[in-house]
Design a protein around this motif. Structure first.
Motif, short mmCIF file in Angstrom:
data_model
loop_
_atom_site.label_atom_id
_atom_site.label_comp_id
_atom_site.label_asym_id
_atom_site.label_seq_id
_atom_site.Cartn_x
_atom_site.Cartn_y
_atom_site.Cartn_z
N GLN A 1 0.81 -1.21 0.00
CA GLN A 1 0.00 0.00 0.00
C GLN A 1 0.85 1.26 0.00
N VAL A 2 0.33 2.29 -0.66
CA VAL A 2 0.92 3.62 -0.63
C VAL A 2 -0.14 4.52 -0.04
N PHE A 3 0.11 5.11 1.16
CA PHE A 3 -0.90 5.90 1.84
C PHE A 3 -0.76 7.38 1.50
N GLY A 4 -1.85 8.11 1.58
CA GLY A 4 -1.85 9.54 1.32
C GLY A 4 -3.22 9.96 0.84
N LEU A 5 -3.31 11.16 0.30
CA LEU A 5 -4.59 11.63 -0.21
C LEU A 5 -5.09 10.72 -1.32
N ASN A 6 -4.21 10.34 -2.23
CA ASN A 6 -4.57 9.40 -3.27
C ASN A 6 -3.83 8.11 -2.97
N SER A 7 -4.57 7.09 -2.55
CA SER A 7 -3.96 5.83 -2.15
C SER A 7 -4.12 4.81 -3.26
N THR A 8 -3.02 4.18 -3.64
CA THR A 8 -3.03 3.12 -4.64
C THR A 8 -2.54 1.83 -3.98
N SER A 9 -3.31 0.75 -4.14
CA SER A 9 -2.95 -0.53 -3.55
C SER A 9 -2.81 -1.58 -4.65
N TYR A 10 -1.74 -2.37 -4.56
CA TYR A 10 -1.46 -3.43 -5.53
C TYR A 10 -1.58 -4.76 -4.81
#
Length: 126
Positions: free
Chosen positions: A22-31
């Motif tokens: 996971q990449v957290f922040g305002l726009n989160s993208t999960s693979y």
């Protein structure tokens, strides 16, 4: 590509969860093993945009659950869905400012196989 709301009893009961990167922040993208999901808290915290794209090709149906937490930590649950052959997306408009949002869901392929999409988590600091 269409999206709509769905009832809770439209969802699978026994679904194996995948632990994504996971990449957290305002726009989160999960693979995850099954595909990619994205969450973005927009419009000063008043809208949550979502996106799902399975790795398998062909037509699919997505059913997901977005949980939005307000500034006091009180959750509200929204059921989202969409049909497509590449990716699906949509948004949930809110009456209050979101502090955090999470999403999990399942894609149903044209072959009838259900795959669990990765869990996404997004936070808003404004």
């Amino acid at each position: 590509m269409t999206s709509s709301s769905a009832k809770a009893d439209d969802y699978a009961d026994n679904v194996e969860m995948v632990q994504p990167e996971q990449v957290f922040g305002l726009n989160s993208t999960s693979y995850g093993n099954a595909g990619i999901t994205k969450l973005d808290i927009q419009d000063n915290g008043r809208r949550v945009w979502w996106y799902a794209k399975p790795y398998q090709s062909g037509h699919f149906s997505y059913k997901g659950i977005i949980t939005v937490y307000d500034r006091k930590g009180i959750p509200a649950t929204y059921y989202v869905s969409g049909d497509g052959s590449g990716s699906v997306s949509g948004s949930v408009s809110l009456r209050y400012k979101a502090k955090k949002a999470t999403m999990t869901g399942v894609c149903y392929g044209s072959n009838g196989i259900a795959i669990t999409m990765p869990f996404s988590d997004s936070a808003y600091g404004g």
